[in-house]
Design an enzyme around this catalytic site. Structure first.
Site, PDB file in Angstrom:
ATOM      1  N   HIS A 167       3.041  -4.088   7.250  1.00  0.00           N
ATOM      2  CA  HIS A 167       3.217  -2.638   7.163  1.00  0.00           C
ATOM      3  C   HIS A 167       2.780  -1.962   8.463  1.00  0.00           C
ATOM      4  CE1 HIS A 167       2.991   1.428   5.335  1.00  0.00           C
ATOM      5  NE2 HIS A 167       1.923   1.551   6.097  1.00  0.00           N
ATOM      6  N   GLU A 168       1.657  -2.399   9.014  1.00  0.00           N
ATOM      7  CA  GLU A 168       1.183  -1.802  10.257  1.00  0.00           C
ATOM      8  C   GLU A 168       2.107  -2.167  11.426  1.00  0.00           C
ATOM      9  OE1 GLU A 168      -1.008   0.389   9.987  1.00  0.00           O
ATOM     10  OE2 GLU A 168      -1.487  -0.134   7.908  1.00  0.00           O
ATOM     11  N   HIS A 171       4.919   0.225  11.649  1.00  0.00           N
ATOM     12  CA  HIS A 171       4.628   1.427  12.438  1.00  0.00           C
ATOM     13  C   HIS A 171       4.795   1.153  13.927  1.00  0.00           C
ATOM     14  CE1 HIS A 171       3.351   4.020   9.212  1.00  0.00           C
ATOM     15  NE2 HIS A 171       2.420   3.168   8.791  1.00  0.00           N
TER      16      HIS A 171
END
Length: 628
Positions: A167-168, A171
């Site tokens: 998920h990071e 980004h």
């Protein structure tokens, strides 16, 4: 969940929100001018017009505070970048840990960096935080950091930790960090108007407040407060859409919904039972960067509802999940970081054997990274373009130009070509089979369009080589209707049990197809067919079929004759086709340099095996790595 659609929709909504922010600044400027004009008329009701540069001064002040404040805040955030944010929250960098959970974290970070094609960030652990959370910060690869809480390390399984880290990386891949910092700078700039208004309303050293100064300050304070609130709402809206996009990217990188889905369920449980708060007082400064912002709700929340995120990831709203401590049954060894081979490439070893080994390691590493990136491209258009790239000659300028024209609209199309070129030679056909097996389930119109595109691509330079025609026939065969292909597998009887038992018609079909293949089997490592070896291969195969050893291949069949011969060979029994393929393979080994099949020869034989629906002989299958 249709991840590509969510990604496109999130991009569009984010662009609209940024546009609204610009409109917000314009509306704020107009509002300040209107309120100041109203205040001026209330104080001097009988005045005519407004003082010189009245509106220009108000506009200049608004722009000075907003844009100037934005510049100051941006410079402050650039000072130290991601590591500074990590140190603010009490993070400790993890380099070569003895702790099993931290070693597992570094391995997961390396894996997700490869899967996403992004640089490896510096990794920090927030040891005083028991909540499950993580964030990335920084302006670019030079100051990029990934911070993970101790609670995430202790309470997430490996698959869940992959989902959290992925998920990071979502980004990072979508360039969210510079966007988040710029939006933060704008919000801080908008808050300066409110601060300036409060300053004008404050009493002086003697405790006196001028009425005019107080009224002007009230206008600035109210307007600035409205601007600050609107800016915070806009920041939250931007962040919410980027969270959906990062969730979709995480599923793409890990190729699994369960990891991230369970993380979100555990976060939801923490919010309901444990509140899930970060302890550090500065955590509020980066709340919009966190995996989830506890406690916030409504329009000022920088994260969407966990139930909605779970629904999008898992397809339905699953209940919260407790997050007990996870026992580490297996201690992972520390894998070689991605940069290790790159470092070796910059060194000049004195031992030539070591140099060759390093070069081989670097090629293998590039192939693995390219394979991971290609496997992560799951869009229908991307799958078709990868298939075409695997079939074409990447060094042919005309074919490359046409491929790029077909690939218009694909993000980083050149990266696809580069990754295909970086694949190990014995991986190309495995990827071709994987992709065509998936594309075979697409609608007939899309499959027909791909076959036509392949035909146009392979003849872009005005000619189609025998090898390229074999690839095209294999593509058409693998994308054909499944019920038609089953006809070739029927147990035909009455054909004998040996190649010498073939009828005259069957022998003519086999001879024609073998004649065609003799033009490029065996193939040397440069991709050129060897006439003497090809002739010897043909004679060897024909001798196994009972033909005289002095038989010559004659002229190669044209397109119609080739299709007729292929159809005839496909009609051979399920016992005869494997025998023919075995003869092709064994004679190719006998006539190859040092008895080793080249990658081009093995690919041609494997394609031919697929065309006649015959299982691979062990001698040919051993040429390729395991699909696992």
């Amino acid at each position: 969940m249709q991840f590509r659609q969510h990604q496109r929709a999130a991009h569009i909504r984010t662009a609209r929100l940024i546009g609204l922010f610009a409109l917000l600044l314009l509306a704020l400027t107009v509002t300040v001018n209107l309120l100041q004009a109203l205040l001026y008329k209330l104080i001097l009701p009988f005045s005519v017009g407004f003082p010189a540069l009245f509106f220009e001064t108000n506009t200049g002040l608004v722009m000075l505070f907003v844009l100037g404040g934005c510049f100051v805040e941006a410079q402050r955030l650039r000072d130290g970048g991601g590591p500074r944010v990590a140190h603010w929250l009490g993070g400790r960098e993890v380099r070569d840990p003895d702790d099993a959970t931290e070693r597992r974290l570094l391995n997961v970070v390396d894996e997700m960096a490869l899967a996403s094609g992004q640089p490896v960030p510096r990794v920090y652990v927030l040891h005083k935080e028991d909540a499950i959370n993580a964030f990335v910060a920084g302006w670019g690869p030079d100051d990029l950091v990934l911070c993970v809480t101790r609670g995430a390390l202790d309470r997430l399984t490996r698959a869940e930790l992959q989902g959290l880290v992925a998920h990071e990386f979502g980004h990072i891949k979508e360039d969210d960090l510079p966007l988040a910092m710029r939006v933060l700078s704008l919000v801080w700039g908008l808050s300066l108007i409110h601060g300036y208004g409060r300053t004008l309303m404050a009493p002086d050293e003697k405790g006196h407040v001028g009425p005019l100064s107080w009224l002007i300050g009230l206008v600035f304070s109210i307007t600035g407060w409205l601007g600050w609130m609107a800016g915070k709402m806009l920041q939250a809206a931007v962040s919410r859409q980027r969270e959906f996009l990062a969730d979709a990217s995480a599923v793409q990188f890990t190729r699994s919904r369960d990891g991230l889905g369970n993380v979100l369920r555990k976060l939801w449980h923490d919010q309901q039972v444990l509140a899930g708060h970060m302890r550090h007082p500065a955590a509020g400064m980066v709340s919009y960067l966190l995996m989830n912002e506890p406690g916030a709700a409504g329009c000022l929340s920088s994260h969407p509802r966990l139930s909605e995120r779970i629904r999008r990831v898992c397809g339905t709203i699953l209940p919260p999940m407790p997050a007990p401590l996870v026992r580490m049954d297996v201690v992972e060894p520390r894998m070689l970081p991605t940069g290790g081979l790159a470092l070796a490439a910059n060194t000049v070893p004195t031992d030539p054997v070591l140099s060759a080994a390093q070069a081989r390691q670097m090629r293998e590493a590039r192939s693995r990274e390219a394979l991971i990136r290609l496997n992560n491209l799951v869009g229908p258009t991307e799958r078709r373009m990868i298939t075409l790239a695997l079939m074409m000659n990447i060094h042919n300028e005309r074919e490359c130009a046409l491929w790029h024209h077909m690939a218009e609209g694909i993000h980083e199309a050149q990266r696809i070509l580069d990754d295909v070129a970086a694949l190990a030679a014995n991986r190309h056909i495995l990827e071709f089979e994987r992709l065509t097996a998936s594309i075979a389930n697409d609608p007939i119109e899309q499959r027909r369009a791909l076959v036509e595109s392949a035909r146009d691509l392979l003849r872009a330079d005005g000619k189609v080589s025998p090898r390229e025609r074999l690839w095209w026939l294999a593509l058409r065969h693998r994308l054909s209707e499944r019920q038609n292909r089953q006809a070739y597998m029927r147990p035909t009887t009455g054909q004998g049990h040996d190649l010498q038992d073939m009828s005259l018609d069957q022998m003519q079909h086999v001879t024609a197809l073998t004649t065609y293949l003799a033009r490029f089997i065996p193939i040397d490592e440069t991709g050129k067919g060897l006439a003497p070896a090809g002739l010897a291969w043909f004679k060897g195969v024909m001798s196994r079929c009972g033909r005289p050893t002095d038989v010559s291949p004659g002229s190669s069949p044209d397109a119609d004759a080739l299709m007729h011969a292929l159809a005839g060979v496909q009609e051979l029994s399920w016992m005869m086709r494997p025998l023919l393929l075995k003869a092709w393979v064994e004679e190719a080994v006998n006539n190859s340099a040092q008895g080793v099949l080249s990658d081009q020869t093995a690919d041609a034989l494997r394609l031919a095996a697929g065309l006649i629906d015959a299982p691979l002989p062990p001698m040919l299958e051993a040429h390729y790595p395991s699909k696992a």
